[in-house]
Design an enzyme around this catalytic site. Structure first.
Site, PDB file in Angstrom:
ATOM      1  N   LYS A  61       0.852  -1.198   0.000  1.00  0.00           N
ATOM      2  CA  LYS A  61       0.000   0.000   0.000  1.00  0.00           C
ATOM      3  C   LYS A  61       0.880   1.237   0.000  1.00  0.00           C
ATOM      4  O   LYS A  61       1.873   1.291   0.719  1.00  0.00           O
ATOM      5  CB  LYS A  61      -0.887  -0.001   1.249  1.00  0.00           C
ATOM      6  N   ASN A  65     -13.481   5.236  -6.761  1.00  0.00           N
ATOM      7  CA  ASN A  65     -13.039   5.249  -5.369  1.00  0.00           C
ATOM      8  C   ASN A  65     -12.441   6.596  -5.014  1.00  0.00           C
ATOM      9  O   ASN A  65     -11.920   7.317  -5.872  1.00  0.00           O
ATOM     10  CB  ASN A  65     -12.021   4.128  -5.111  1.00  0.00           C
ATOM     11  N   SER A  66     -12.514   6.900  -3.740  1.00  0.00           N
ATOM     12  CA  SER A  66     -11.805   8.038  -3.177  1.00  0.00           C
ATOM     13  C   SER A  66     -11.327   7.623  -1.788  1.00  0.00           C
ATOM     14  O   SER A  66     -11.921   7.968  -0.773  1.00  0.00           O
ATOM     15  CB  SER A  66     -12.710   9.272  -3.098  1.00  0.00           C
ATOM     16  N   LEU A 114      -5.684   7.589   0.644  1.00  0.00           N
ATOM     17  CA  LEU A 114      -4.421   7.032   1.147  1.00  0.00           C
ATOM     18  C   LEU A 114      -4.506   6.444   2.563  1.00  0.00           C
ATOM     19  O   LEU A 114      -3.651   6.731   3.418  1.00  0.00           O
ATOM     20  CB  LEU A 114      -3.307   8.089   1.121  1.00  0.00           C
ATOM     21  N   ASN A 135       4.932   7.161  -5.589  1.00  0.00           N
ATOM     22  CA  ASN A 135       3.611   7.430  -6.147  1.00  0.00           C
ATOM     23  C   ASN A 135       3.416   8.937  -6.288  1.00  0.00           C
ATOM     24  O   ASN A 135       3.248   9.649  -5.303  1.00  0.00           O
ATOM     25  CB  ASN A 135       2.538   6.818  -5.239  1.00  0.00           C
ATOM     26  N   CYS A 143      -1.590  10.232  -6.637  1.00  0.00           N
ATOM     27  CA  CYS A 143      -2.812   9.949  -5.880  1.00  0.00           C
ATOM     28  C   CYS A 143      -3.832  11.055  -6.114  1.00  0.00           C
ATOM     29  O   CYS A 143      -3.598  12.207  -5.730  1.00  0.00           O
ATOM     30  CB  CYS A 143      -2.530   9.818  -4.391  1.00  0.00           C
ATOM     31  N   ILE A 150      -1.294   3.157 -15.534  1.00  0.00           N
ATOM     32  CA  ILE A 150      -1.691   4.435 -14.953  1.00  0.00           C
ATOM     33  C   ILE A 150      -2.253   4.224 -13.546  1.00  0.00           C
ATOM     34  O   ILE A 150      -2.652   3.102 -13.199  1.00  0.00           O
ATOM     35  CB  ILE A 150      -2.782   5.115 -15.821  1.00  0.00           C
ATOM     36  N   GLY A 175      -7.664  -1.556 -16.327  1.00  0.00           N
ATOM     37  CA  GLY A 175      -8.618  -2.190 -17.227  1.00  0.00           C
ATOM     38  C   GLY A 175      -8.494  -3.676 -17.407  1.00  0.00           C
ATOM     39  O   GLY A 175      -9.078  -4.234 -18.343  1.00  0.00           O
ATOM     40  N   GLY A 193      -6.104  -4.165 -10.422  1.00  0.00           N
ATOM     41  CA  GLY A 193      -6.714  -3.440  -9.324  1.00  0.00           C
ATOM     42  C   GLY A 193      -8.159  -3.811  -9.092  1.00  0.00           C
ATOM     43  O   GLY A 193      -8.477  -4.646  -8.237  1.00  0.00           O
ATOM     44  N   THR A 194      -9.070  -3.231  -9.876  1.00  0.00           N
ATOM     45  CA  THR A 194     -10.501  -3.434  -9.660  1.00  0.00           C
ATOM     46  C   THR A 194     -10.887  -4.907  -9.684  1.00  0.00           C
ATOM     47  O   THR A 194     -11.629  -5.384  -8.812  1.00  0.00           O
ATOM     48  CB  THR A 194     -11.309  -2.663 -10.719  1.00  0.00           C
TER      49      THR A 194
END
Length: 322
Positions: free
Chosen positions: A57, A81-82, A85, A137, A140, A202, A260, A281-282
Site C-alpha cells: 500500500k 473510489n476516493s 491514502l 507514487n 494519488c 496508470i 482495465g 486493481g478493480t
C-alpha cells in the site's frame, strides 16, 4: 515476429520479466491500494499462484485512516473510489518488505503528501536493509486539497533531482494518466534525465463522478462524490499511456501496465503496447487473489492462439494502420 510450433500444447509458455536486475517468474501483481493494506492481505498476494510480485500500500510517514464514509463502489464499467491514502505507515510496510524480500522481488510504494515527506521516506528506505524496488507514487488523485504531483512537471523534476542525490536503490514512479500527446513528451523529457528503474502507468483516472440511480446520490461520499475511475473504463487510457511512454522513454526504464484488466486478453494488450509487468486493481478487488491464476491461464491461451510461447516475442509489438 511470430514463432509457429507444431504440438503447441506441449510447449512451455514463458511469462517472465526483468527490472533493475530482478527477475520475475510471473508478470502479474496487484495494483497499489488493492489487497495490500495489512500483512494478512499481503501474504495472500505473496502466496497467490500466478502472482510474480506484490506492491505494498502506498505509505505515508505516519498511519492514515483515509477518507471517511463510502469511498469505493463498483459500477457497470469498473469502479470509482476516493480512498484518501489509508495506510499503516512506512515503517509497517518496510518491516514486511524486508522480512519477505527473499521470497520474491517486491515493490515498496510510498506516497508522501509533500516533497519533504517523500524525501524523508526515501532516506529511511535507503538506510534500511530493504533490497527491492521502490515505487514513488506521484499520482494519488483522492486526497482532498492535494493536487497530483505527476501533472506538475517542474515539481516532479525537482523531487527526482533531490532524491537521486542520495537514493541508490532501484526507484520507479507511479504516474497519473496523461491525455495530451504533448504531455507524454513533457513527462518523458523529465523522466529520461534520471536513472529510473521503471514507471507504473496508470493510476486511476482522477475525479470522475457516478450517480446511484436508486437514490439520486453520488456513489461515493468523499469530495462530493468525485473519485478515481478504474476497471474496464480505464483500459483505453491505460493502453495509450503504456504505448505513449514506451515510445518515448529510455529503453532501460521498464513499464508496469495498470488499468482495465478483466481477462487474459487485457493483459496481452498491455504487453503488446509495451508493458513488462501488468498489475490488477478493480478485478482483484472484486475476485480476490485467485484472479492471478485465472489471468495467467487466459493469457497463455491467448498466446497459443497467436503462436507465441514467450511474452518477449510480442512485447511492444503493437502494429498501427498507417
Amino acid at each position: 515476429m511470430q514463432f509457429t510450433h507444431t504440438h503447441k500444447e506441449n510447449i512451455m509458455t514463458t511469462m517472465t520479466a526483468s527490472i533493475a536486475g530482478f527477475t520475475f517468474d510471473d508478470i502479474l501483481l496487484n495494483a497499489a491500494g488493492v489487497y495490500c493494506q495489512t500483512t494478512e492481505e499481503l501474504d495472500q498476494i505473496l502466496e497467490a499462484p500466478g502472482a510474480g510480485s506484490l506492491v505494498t500500500k502506498s505509505a505515508t510517514p505516519m498511519e492514515r485512516p483515509g477518507n471517511p464514509g463510502v469511498r469505493y463502489a463498483d459500477m457497470a464499467l469498473g469502479s470509482i473510489n476516493s480512498m484518501g491514502l489509508p495506510n499503516l505507515s512506512l515503517d509497517y510496510y518496510l518491516e514486511y518488505a524486508i522480512a519477505h524480500q527473499a521470497d520474491k522481488p517486491l515493490f515498496l510504494s510510498i506516497a508522501g503528501l509533500s516533497k519533504d515527506d517523500n524525501l524523508q521516506m526515501l532516506r529511511e528506505i535507503q538506510a534500511s536493509d530493504f533490497n527491492g524496488l521502490v515505487e514513488l507514487n506521484l499520482s494519488c488523485p483522492n486526497v482532498p486539497g492535494k493536487p497530483q504531483t505527476g501533472y506538475d512537471f517542474d515539481t516532479t523534476r525537482q523531487i527526482l533531482t533531490e532524491a537521486f542525490t542520495f537514493f541508490k536503490k532501484p526507484l520507479g514512479v507511479k504516474l497519473p494518466p496523461y491525455f495530451d500527446i504533448a504531455h507524454f513528451d513533457m513527462i518523458a523529457a523529465v523522466l529520461n534525465d534520471f536513472p529510473l528503474a521503471f514507471v507504473n502507468t496508470i493510476n486511476s483516472i482522477g475525479n470522475g463522478l457516478m450517480v446511484n440511480p436508486d437514490t439520486d446520490t453520488a456513489m461515493i461520499a468523499p469530495k462530493g462524490g468525485f473519485g478515481g475511475l478504474g476497471g474496464a473504463i480505464a483500459k483505453p487510457t491505460a493502453l495509450a499511456n503504456v504505448r505513449g511512454l514506451r515510445q518515448r522513454l529510455n529503453p532501460e526504464i521498464k513499464i508496469i501496465g495498470t488499468g482495465g484488466v478483466k481477462d487474459g486478453r487485457d493483459v496481452y494488450d498491455l504487453i503488446l503496447c509495451g508493458a513488462d509487468l501488468v498489475s490488477v486493481g478493480t478485478t482483484l478487488h472484486q475476485e480476490g487473489p485467485t484472479v492471478f491464476n485465472r489471468l495467467k491461464h487466459e493469457l497463455e491461451t491467448e498466446m497459443k492462439v497467436k503462436a507465441y510461447d514467450d511474452v518477449a516475442q510480442f512485447r511492444g509489438q503493437l502494429q498501427t494502420l498507417d
